[in-house]
Design a protein around this motif. Structure first.
Motif, short mmCIF file in Angstrom:
data_model
loop_
_atom_site.label_atom_id
_atom_site.label_comp_id
_atom_site.label_asym_id
_atom_site.label_seq_id
_atom_site.Cartn_x
_atom_site.Cartn_y
_atom_site.Cartn_z
N ASN A 195 69.31 -46.02 61.47
CA ASN A 195 68.14 -45.09 61.80
C ASN A 195 68.27 -44.06 60.33
O ASN A 195 66.73 -43.53 60.68
CB ASN A 195 69.12 -43.78 62.55
CG ASN A 195 69.48 -44.43 63.87
OD1 ASN A 195 68.91 -45.54 64.73
ND2 ASN A 195 70.85 -43.63 64.41
N TYR A 196 68.38 -43.81 59.93
CA TYR A 196 67.96 -43.28 58.33
C TYR A 196 66.36 -44.20 57.76
O TYR A 196 65.24 -43.64 57.46
CB TYR A 196 68.90 -43.20 57.08
CG TYR A 196 69.89 -42.14 57.42
CD1 TYR A 196 69.95 -41.00 58.12
CD2 TYR A 196 71.05 -42.30 57.10
CE1 TYR A 196 70.90 -40.47 58.05
CE2 TYR A 196 72.30 -41.79 57.37
CZ TYR A 196 72.03 -40.59 57.87
OH TYR A 196 73.06 -39.24 58.44
N SER A 243 65.07 -46.62 59.31
CA SER A 243 64.47 -46.45 60.62
C SER A 243 63.07 -45.16 60.11
O SER A 243 61.79 -45.23 60.30
CB SER A 243 64.69 -46.61 61.76
OG SER A 243 65.37 -46.16 62.65
N ILE A 244 63.86 -43.78 60.46
CA ILE A 244 62.77 -43.11 59.68
C ILE A 244 62.34 -43.18 58.51
O ILE A 244 61.40 -42.89 58.58
CB ILE A 244 64.04 -41.80 60.31
CG1 ILE A 244 63.93 -41.34 61.03
CG2 ILE A 244 63.31 -40.26 58.93
CD1 ILE A 244 64.97 -39.85 61.38
N LEU A 273 59.24 -45.58 59.24
CA LEU A 273 58.21 -44.88 60.24
C LEU A 273 57.29 -44.15 58.90
O LEU A 273 56.33 -44.04 59.31
CB LEU A 273 58.48 -44.11 61.09
CG LEU A 273 58.63 -45.38 62.55
CD1 LEU A 273 59.68 -45.43 63.53
CD2 LEU A 273 57.26 -45.84 62.74
N ALA A 274 58.82 -42.73 58.82
CA ALA A 274 57.66 -41.85 57.51
C ALA A 274 56.48 -42.28 56.35
O ALA A 274 55.22 -42.57 56.21
CB ALA A 274 58.17 -41.21 57.35
N LEU A 309 53.73 -44.64 58.75
CA LEU A 309 52.55 -43.36 58.95
C LEU A 309 52.34 -42.73 57.97
O LEU A 309 50.51 -42.74 57.96
CB LEU A 309 53.27 -42.77 59.98
CG LEU A 309 53.49 -43.47 61.37
CD1 LEU A 309 53.79 -42.48 61.67
CD2 LEU A 309 51.74 -43.47 62.05
N GLY A 310 52.88 -42.26 57.37
CA GLY A 310 52.43 -41.24 56.21
C GLY A 310 52.10 -41.52 54.90
O GLY A 310 50.77 -41.76 54.37
N PHE A 311 52.70 -41.47 53.86
CA PHE A 311 52.72 -41.54 52.55
C PHE A 311 51.76 -42.76 52.05
O PHE A 311 50.73 -42.28 51.46
CB PHE A 311 54.21 -41.99 52.09
CG PHE A 311 54.92 -40.57 52.07
CD1 PHE A 311 54.80 -39.37 51.56
CD2 PHE A 311 55.93 -40.36 53.12
CE1 PHE A 311 55.95 -37.91 51.09
CE2 PHE A 311 56.72 -39.07 53.51
CZ PHE A 311 56.68 -37.69 52.56
N CYS A 369 48.15 -42.91 53.37
CA CYS A 369 47.07 -41.84 53.08
C CYS A 369 47.55 -41.29 51.18
O CYS A 369 47.68 -40.31 50.65
CB CYS A 369 47.72 -39.90 53.29
SG CYS A 369 47.54 -40.21 55.11
N ASP A 416 45.08 -41.09 49.30
CA ASP A 416 44.21 -40.35 49.04
C ASP A 416 44.95 -38.96 48.29
O ASP A 416 44.53 -38.05 47.46
CB ASP A 416 43.48 -40.08 49.31
CG ASP A 416 42.54 -41.19 49.25
OD1 ASP A 416 42.57 -42.25 48.59
OD2 ASP A 416 41.57 -41.44 49.99
N GLN A 417 46.29 -38.71 49.12
CA GLN A 417 47.14 -37.41 49.51
C GLN A 417 47.49 -36.95 48.03
O GLN A 417 47.25 -35.77 47.74
CB GLN A 417 48.05 -37.42 50.59
CG GLN A 417 48.71 -36.46 50.57
CD GLN A 417 48.37 -35.44 51.75
OE1 GLN A 417 47.53 -35.99 53.01
NE2 GLN A 417 48.10 -34.34 51.40
N PHE A 418 47.69 -37.74 47.32
CA PHE A 418 48.60 -37.02 46.39
C PHE A 418 46.99 -37.08 44.85
O PHE A 418 47.56 -36.23 43.95
CB PHE A 418 49.86 -37.66 45.50
CG PHE A 418 50.70 -37.58 46.53
CD1 PHE A 418 51.24 -36.91 46.61
CD2 PHE A 418 51.14 -38.83 47.56
CE1 PHE A 418 52.62 -36.75 47.78
CE2 PHE A 418 51.54 -38.43 48.37
CZ PHE A 418 52.27 -37.84 48.53
#
Lengths: 1053, 560
Positions: free
Chosen positions: B5-6, B8-9, B12-13, B16-18, B21, B23-25
């Motif tokens: 589970n860890y 998979s979270i 996914l994070a 989807l995100g890091f 994106c 450009d985010q940093f």
């Protein structure tokens, strides 16, 4: 019990094993009066098996063969446990909660907390206070309902912007609007203008208009900095936390339920001025084609330019003789025509909403809401139409991971007439405004009887020979401001309970919209006579990611620790394209290729904010709580050395009687809270570096050569720019007395904002006209109180009366050394200013020259003399706001009345002064042949005795000439909201397919009285002609407020 | 299970995100992607900006002063104190300090290094002129503290005489640079096509004007005897407007204001009267200066139109002297003249509301606005910019005829009436021929070959009439004659006329304000701009307009 509640709250997220279930239990939940309670959570204790009650309070739940305990939980009621035993029907009556322990509220980052544990104020507004209102704008519905929150509209036209200020203005040039967070994700609530207020940008819509009030389950307003610190700088102006119905946990039902709402409201202008009927168009008592109405008396038909009560027809003039040959030599009745009375129409607002909830399988549920709204304003062709479709889906995987996703799609279309500010005449900018000339249309000019366009070329014509007033009906039919928005926002949230005290969650949220704005102006008007087509296209995207680890552990029986750490990554980008086209080719067509000249421009902007945060809360015996929060942000808008900002906050809550385990008679509950919080504010991007101002196509010389140029930018880029800093201390008391019949929630706060970012207008002799610097300091202090009294509490009768009170004082403590004042909004010669020692936004404008006693100096000709400098002429900030909300219910009838009172606050009123100065207002129907003497003294000190005509006195001395004469006190009493709702008792619906049915008749802003305005003007000062932002107290005739009334029918089946 | 589970979270994070994106940093986002950086600056592009802003500055200065000297009607207030507001002067202040000066400084820094001395010198000449004009308007102004950005957010003012010296020093520096060997000339020089010698003449003429104001006769005479000043039409320092209507609007500002749909400004009844009726022969330039839109208007007085045309219904102010015109266009009992033929304007200080007379008011003509030559057409010209010379006018900043009149004034001051007479005659003839020949050369103006153009005999008759008046009068009368002629030559340049009025007090019989014998205080200096007063902490309240510039040594109340 607290443990139980926490378990309940987290139950959706928690991984549990699903037990075999093979019998059902059903029943009905009612309140203490016997009315069915819908949406009560019914849970099988120790599991996540549960269901909400339906609209009739009925539920049905699968339970294990034997044993088991049912939990009934509803906000504001005591949670009850019932052992099932062998029962198959469990009916229960819930009692209202008598202590606050257990009441939960949504706080920062969507974390639900017990209200008792909070060291700061949070005000919640439930869906019953939001839906079925004659208002499409969520913010406007909230007016008066939350102490400390000031909400005003820019105009009463449908689809116009709304200004929200929580706990006062704390920034001078920065944004003072709160952060909107929808289901945990920041939501762009900008008011996007293509022009400034002079160019018609003041009434642009605010993007929270995209929210559907029917899809809102709950709004929590976080006011203070100790409440918002976890949002970092974005939360400095307060946070409006919206939980949507599709995003809330409270949906999901065994059977499918469908709810339908249908509303119809009438939309009318709030008030129109009453005009005098004695004199017509003219000047100095002579009939003429003046702008003003100081003409001949109607009762003397052969005097002062009249012949048998007629004048030459306005269109019998050389320039129009070929166009209107039939009018050559025609006469025209010089009498009073009803213009204003017929100018406004009755609009209608239609609102349809359908929602469907259903459970899918054992561990998933889905909900869908679709809403359609069409709001037609009090002006023809002013409409706002919106489709909202939202979907929410929740599931729990077998491995314990729960996933919650929502998506919201919105399209909207807004058409508005062109609106721009005026002083007392045509618009200030060279841009059309529907209201600019219409309100003071002279009495003897027949607005509706005079053709507004030339039949040959559609150009505007009106009563004046020089065609220097655009016919208001031409404006209405030829100039339009419109917006189309397509928006998606939503999020995916994953939760995993690592063990019984540790939880991990990750949320990815996105909010993206495209806003197309079109300003269409046909050729042939007075303003923009060649036509203008201005379009813009904005794409705004926010992505927001939050990763949080949260813990909740009882250290021992007395001590509980509750904390979290997290990371928040936020990115906002905006791309904008503009095209402005002039010189329309064919009348009536708006494509850029139908215009001879096109100028395009574009801009891009990106801003990243990365933050880490932590929060810890210690609870002692559910009677004392200590909360710490910290956040550190890194921003892309500042130079490297200033990017990192750290802000802490600490707050505590004590329930002294619980702590001492004593009781005091008469006081049922007492909580004292104290909080300290900090926040920052960042500048807009790109303020720290100088750029080169370039201009292409600047001049074409006699040889046809195009001349381009470059210049030193007149904005000084300030590399030392840093964040502004806000610090706030908040003290609060929550108490209940007299067997819980009196409920008090009081907050006192003091906020000091320093290093404020000022968009500083510089004396051009510095070489620059403006720069952005950190300099000013502002102090805001205020009291917010809510007192709620259950006046009547009987079986069938209930009367609750609530008073919301807000008093705020914002003072500018200091501004930059070497600077004595800063323009906040408006013009450098007329506007809101920041001046040390003065209230925020004090109004300065032109004045007459005065002697040392403050008397007007009157010149030899009998008129006032201009002072060479502007001076302070008013304070736009109200002394206090009071809102009185009464709710009376008798069986299935519920009557609700909200009365708002604003005390003080000045407004510069162009409507009132123009109508007076131009001789329209009812008060000007006096005998105009009697000369008057302006009050004042001659330069030598002797009392003025020079007689002048009333025309001259009113024209020069009632506001048209000097701003100080335009100031009015804006004290207003208002019937904000009245509603009567009838809910069908379930017995009536027994044999129908309906689960519930109700009818609500309601009205908004049905009556108001602004005591200190001239009686005849009927003016509602609740307008903001400077638009959404930091300006306040200006009426530039940008559209009166609206009143609405109608009914909503709602049923479930 | 838990580990899975860890993972998979976390994955996914990341997914989807890091990862999506990146450009985010990136926090290095301080450069404005929508603008060019300062390193891209170009000398010629600076020079363009400077010249265009300079012409705008001149127009502001001229517009703001024409109504004081009755070239146009003063309608902003019925007394001088009310006629101008501090806001009126923001434009001049802003253009100068925040645009022209920073651009000149930035350009000189680059051009100096590249030895582009014509750019440098010409910019200094313009800067000297602008600085001198600011002193003439406002007296003490910021200079030594100015232009330092936020490090001196409220520059204090310097003594006006010292700034005049600085302006003259800038002109001298300009002359020196223009005399040096330069790498090339400006790519686009609106005034002189890159001819350094002409710029030197202009600089010397600006100095001449400064000395005239200061009463420095020695300095004045030295420049005249050196002979290197604007002495013929070819040397005239004028900004040439063109005909492009929109994007960009390149036309004369008065054309923009008066040949579209707007009402525009009122002309001064006094000035129209002077050109048409004051002398026994009409001024030959009148049909170039004024275009009448409606010849017959008011021929049939109709009281319904009293507001449209208020003078027929109003009485002539009793305090008006005999030669002060009141109401021209209408024959009849209220008119001063039998046949005014449509010269419709306003009296000095007539601040009444605006009647619907936009198509009736006398309009700007062909010179200098680039409009239409008056051939008794009797039709309005509010036709969306389609009439006459389409706006290809000029800004008459400094012309050889102005120099003639300065020399005439200088001669009068020195007691040389004969010399003054001859300079005045030169100035008149110089101006008349310049106006006529320029107008005839302007395509579309209608001036070329018109039957209404004055003949040489008309011109000679006019000149002879004026010279006759000169000869008949005493010295004060002569100065009045001279300054009236100066006004006619300066048409379109209110600023030099205002300076001359403050120097000489002539013409001594300009029209009084309409409403009262007491007109308030004539502006010896203008109000400080609102931006200066409101935004600069070193200045506490505005000035009174009775204050005087250092070179104005005439007594208080000497003119009104």
């Amino acid at each position: 019990m607290k443990r139980v509640l926490l378990t309940l709250l987290m139950s959706v997220l928690v991984c549990v094993y699903i037990q075999a279930q093979n019998r059902t239990v059903s029943g009905k939940v009612t309140d203490e009066t016997g009315q069915p309670l819908p949406q009560v959570t019914v849970l099988l204790k120790g599991t996540t098996t549960g269901t909400p009650t339906d609209a009739d309070g009925n539920y049905r739940l699968s339970v294990p063969d034997a044993g088991g305990t049912l939990l009934f939980r509803f906000l504001g009621y005591v949670t009850q446990e019932v052992e099932i035993g062998s029962q198959s029907v469990v009916n229960i009556q819930l009692q209202p909660e008598v202590t606050d322990v257990g009441e939960v509220v949504v706080t920062a980052l969507g974390i639900t907390r017990e209200k008792a544990s909070l060291g700061y104020a949070v005000t919640s507004v439930g869906s019953q206070d939001l839906q079925s209102r004659p208002e499409a704008d969520v913010a406007r519905i909230l007016r008066g309902k939350v102490p400390g929150v000031d909400i005003s509209s820019t105009s009463g036209l449908a689809g116009t912007g709304t200004n929200i200020i929580i706990r006062g203005y704390s920034s001078i040039s920065g944004d003072n609007q709160p952060l909107f967070v929808i289901d945990g994700v920041p939501f762009n609530s900008d008011t996007n203008n293509d022009g400034n207020f002079v160019n018609g940008g003041a009434t642009a819509s605010s993007r929270f208009l995209d929210l559907d009030p029917n899809n809102i389950a709950d709004i929590s307003i976080l006011k203070g900095l100790s409440a918002t610190v976890l949002y970092g700088e974005a939360g400095r102006n307060g946070v409006v936390l919206v939980t949507t119905k599709v995003g809330s946990d409270a949906t999901g039902n065994n059977k499918m339920s469908i709810t339908v709402n249908q509303s119809y409201f009438v939309n009318e202008v709030g008030g129109i001025p009453e005009d005098q009927d004695q004199y017509g168009n003219g000047w100095q008592n002579f009939a003429s084609a003046a702008f003003s109405n100081w003409g001949a008396p109607f009762d003397q038909p052969n005097r002062n330019g009249l012949t048998n009560g007629t004048i030459s027809h306005p269109y019998s003039r050389a320039a129009l003789n070929d166009v209107f040959p039939e009018l050559i030599g025609a006469r025209y009745d010089y009498r009073a025509y009803d213009n204003l009375q017929n100018f406004f129409v009755k609009g209608a607002q239609l609102n349809t909403s359908v929602s469907i909830n259903s459970r899918v399988g054992d561990n998933s549920s889905v909900s869908v809401i679709y809403g359609f709204l069409e709001d037609k304003g009090y002006i023809p062709d002013n409409t706002f139409a919106k489709h909202n479709a939202s979907v929410g889906f929740r599931t729990k995987l077998d491995n314990g991971l729960s996933i919650n996703a929502t998506g919201n799609f919105i399209t909207s279309q807004n058409d508005r007439p062109a609106v721009a500010p005026i002083y007392s005449s045509n618009t200030i900018g060279n841009i059309s405004s529907l209201f600019s000339n219409v309100l003071y249309t002279p009495r003897s000019v027949d607005l509706f009887g005079l053709a507004y366009e030339r039949p040959d070329d559609n150009s505007s014509i009106f009563y004046r020979g020089g065609n220097d007033i655009q016919h208001p009906l031409w404006t209405l039919n030829n100039v339009r401001d419109s917006e189309q928005v397509t928006r998606f926002f939503g999020n995916v949230t994953m939760n995993y309970q690592i063990n019984d005290w540790l939880n991990a969650s990750y949320r990815f949220g996105v909010d993206t919209y495209t806003q197309q704005q079109d300003y269409t102006n046909n050729k042939g008007g007075r303003e923009q006579q060649d036509g203008l087509f201005r379009t813009s296209n904005r794409r705004n995207t926010i992505t927001d990611q939050v990763f949080t680890l949260s813990a909740n552990k009882d250290i021992n029986s007395d001590l509980n620790i509750n904390g979290l750490v997290g990371v928040n990554l936020r990115r906002e980008t905006r791309n904008t394209n503009f095209i402005s086209s002039t010189q329309q080719f064919i009348y009536g067509l708006f494509t850029h290729q139908n215009f001879i000249t096109n100028v395009a421009s574009s801009s891009i902007r990106e801003e990243n904010t990365n933050g880490v945060y932590a929060q810890a809360s210690l609870g002692y015996r559910s009677a004392a709580y200590l909360n710490f929060s910290v956040r550190n942000d890194w921003t892309s808008t500042l130079e490297q050395e200033n990017r990192s900002v750290f802000y802490p906050s600490v707050s505590m809550s004590i329930l002294p009687f619980d702590l001492a385990q004593t009781q005091v008679s008469g006081i049922d509950y007492l909580k004292i809270r104290l909080g300290y919080g900090t926040s920052a504010g960042y500048p807009d991007p790109y303020q720290t570096r100088n750029v080169l101002a370039t201009s292409v196509n600047r001049f074409i010389d006699g040889n046809g050569t195009t001349i381009n140029s470059n210049s030193v930018s007149s904005r000084f880029g300030n590399p030392d720019l840093t964040r502004e800093l806000h610090e706030e201390i908040e003290l609060g008391v929550e108490a209940r007395f007299l067997n819980n019949r009196v409920n008090l929630d009081l907050s006192l706060f003091s906020r000091r904002s320093s290093d404020l970012i000022i968009d500083l207008d510089l004396d051009p002799s510095t070489g620059f006209t403006n720069s952005t610097i950190n300099a000013a300091e502002i102090k805001n202090e205020g009291i917010e109180a809510q007192i709620s009294v259950n006046v009547i509490e009987k079986a069938d009768w209930r009367l609750n009366s609530t008073i919301n009170f807000t008093a705020l004082e914002g003072t500018v403590e200091a501004i930059a050394p070497g600077i004595d004042q800063v323009v906040i909004s408006g013009f450098s010669f007329l506007g809101n200013f920041a001046i040390p020692g003065q209230p925020y936004g004090i109004i300065q404008g032109s004045q007459t020259e005065k002697n040392e006693n403050g008397e007007n100096i009157v010149g030899a000709a009998g008129n006032f003399q201009a002072a060479t400098d502007i001076g302070i002429i008013g304070d736009p900030n109200p002394d206090y706001n009071l809102s009185w909300i009464n709710e009376l219910s008798y069986k299935f009838i519920n009557l609700r009345v909200q009365i708002d009172y604003v005390s003080g606050g000045d407004i510069w009123g162009s409507t009132a002064s123009t109508l007076t100065g131009r001789g329209i207002a009812g008060e000007t129907g006096f005998d105009r042949f009697v000369p008057v003497i302006a009050p004042g003294v001659q330069r030598d000190g002797s009392v003025n005795t020079v007689q002048i005509t009333p025309n001259r006195h009113y024209w020069e001395h009632t506001g048209v000439f000097y701003d100080e004469h335009r100031m009015f006190d804006a004290t207003t009493l208002r019937l904000r909201e009245i509603s009567l709702s009838l809910t069908a008792p379930s017995s009536w619906l027994a044999n129908t397919p309906f689960g519930s049915a109700s009818l609500t008749i309601s009205g908004q802003n049905l009556w108001y009285k602004a005591f200190n305005f001239p009686e005849s003007i009927n003016f509602d000062p609740e307008v903001l002609s400077l638009g959404v932002g930091n300006g306040r107290g200006f009426d530039f005739v940008t559209g009166p407020t609206a009143k609405k009334y109608g009914a909503t029918l709602s049923f479930t089946f | 299970m838990k580990l899975k589970n860890y993972i998979s979270i976390a994955s996914l994070a990341i997914l989807l995100g890091f990862a999506s994106c990146k450009d985010q940093f990136d926090l290095d986002l301080q450069n404005d992607p929508n603008a060019v950086t300062e390193e891209n600056a170009d000398v010629d592009l600076f020079f363009n900006a400077i010249q265009l802003n300079f012409s705008g500055f001149f127009n502001n200065a001229s517009n703001l002063t024409m109504s004081a000297v009755r070239m146009t009607a003063m309608t902003g207030g019925n007394i001088y104190e009310n006629a101008w507001s501090p806001n009126s002067f923001n434009g001049m202040w802003n253009t100068t300090y925040a645009t022209i000066f920073p651009d000149i400084n930035a350009m000189i820094a680059i051009a100096q290094e590249r030895e582009q001395f014509v750019h440098v010198g010409a910019a200094q000449v313009m800067q000297g002129y602008v600085l001198m004009t600011l002193v003439d308007f406002f007296g003490d102004i910021p200079w030594s503290d100015a232009l330092q950005g936020v490090s001196v957010p409220s520059p204090s003012s310097d003594d006006d005489a010292s700034i005049y010296d600085a302006a003259i020093a800038l002109l001298d520096a300009g002359i020196e640079n223009l005399g040096r060997t330069s790498r090339g000339t400006p790519g686009n020089d609106f005034f002189y096509g890159g001819d350094a010698d002409s710029w030197i003449k202009a600089a010397n003429t600006f100095k001449l004007k400064a000395y005239m104001n200061m009463g420095n006769t020695a300095g004045f005479d030295a420049i005249i005897s050196a002979g290197n000043f604007i002495s013929s039409a070819a040397d005239d320092f004028v900004f040439p407007y063109a005909t492009n209507r929109v994007n960009p609007n390149s036309r004369h500002p008065w054309y923009n204001e008066h040949y579209e749909v707007g009402n525009g400004r009122y002309h001064s009844i006094q000035n129209m009267y002077n050109m048409r009726f004051r002398y026994s022969v009409p001024d030959p330039r009148i049909r170039y200066y004024y275009y009448r839109q409606d010849l017959e208007y008011g021929d049939e007085p109709d009281l319904e139109n009293q507001f449209t045309l208020d003078c027929p219904a109003s009485s002539r102010p009793i305090h008006y002297e005999a030669n002060m015109a009141f109401c021209l266009p209408t024959p009849g009992p209220h008119s001063d003249t039998g046949s005014a033929q449509g010269y419709f304007g306003r009296a000095h200080g007539d601040a009444d509301g605006i009647p619907p007379d936009g198509e009736i008011r006398t309009n700007w003509g062909v010179y200098p606005a680039g409009g239409r030559f008056d051939e008794d057409q009797d039709e309005p010209v509010k036709n969306a910019g389609t009439d006459g010379g389409l706006g290809a006018g000029i800004a008459p900043i400094m012309m050889s005829s102005f120099v003639d009149f300065m020399r005439a004034e200088r001669a009068m001051v020195g007691g040389d009436a004969a010399g003054a007479r001859s300079h005045m005659e030169n100035g008149m003839r110089n101006s008349i021929s310049r106006v006529i020949s320029w107008s005839e050369g302007l395509s579309g103006s209608g001036a070329a070959g018109s039957a209404f153009a004055p003949t040489q005999a008309d011109i000679d008759a006019y000149v002879a009439d004026i010279l006759g008046l000169w000869d008949a009068g005493n010295d004060d009368d002569k100065m009045d004659v001279l300054q009236y002629q100066n006004h006619h030559a300066l048409w379109g340049n209110g600023y030099e006329a205002w300076n001359a009025y403050r120097r000489t007090g002539a013409p001594s019989d300009l029209q009084f304000t309409r409403d009262q014998a007491d007109p308030g205080t004539f502006p010896r200096l203008m109000l400080y701009p609102a931006d200066y007063v409101n935004l600069n902490a070193t200045i506490d309240g505005n000035r009174t307009i009775s204050q005087q510039v250092f070179w104005d040594t005439n007594p208080a109340g000497f003119i009104d």
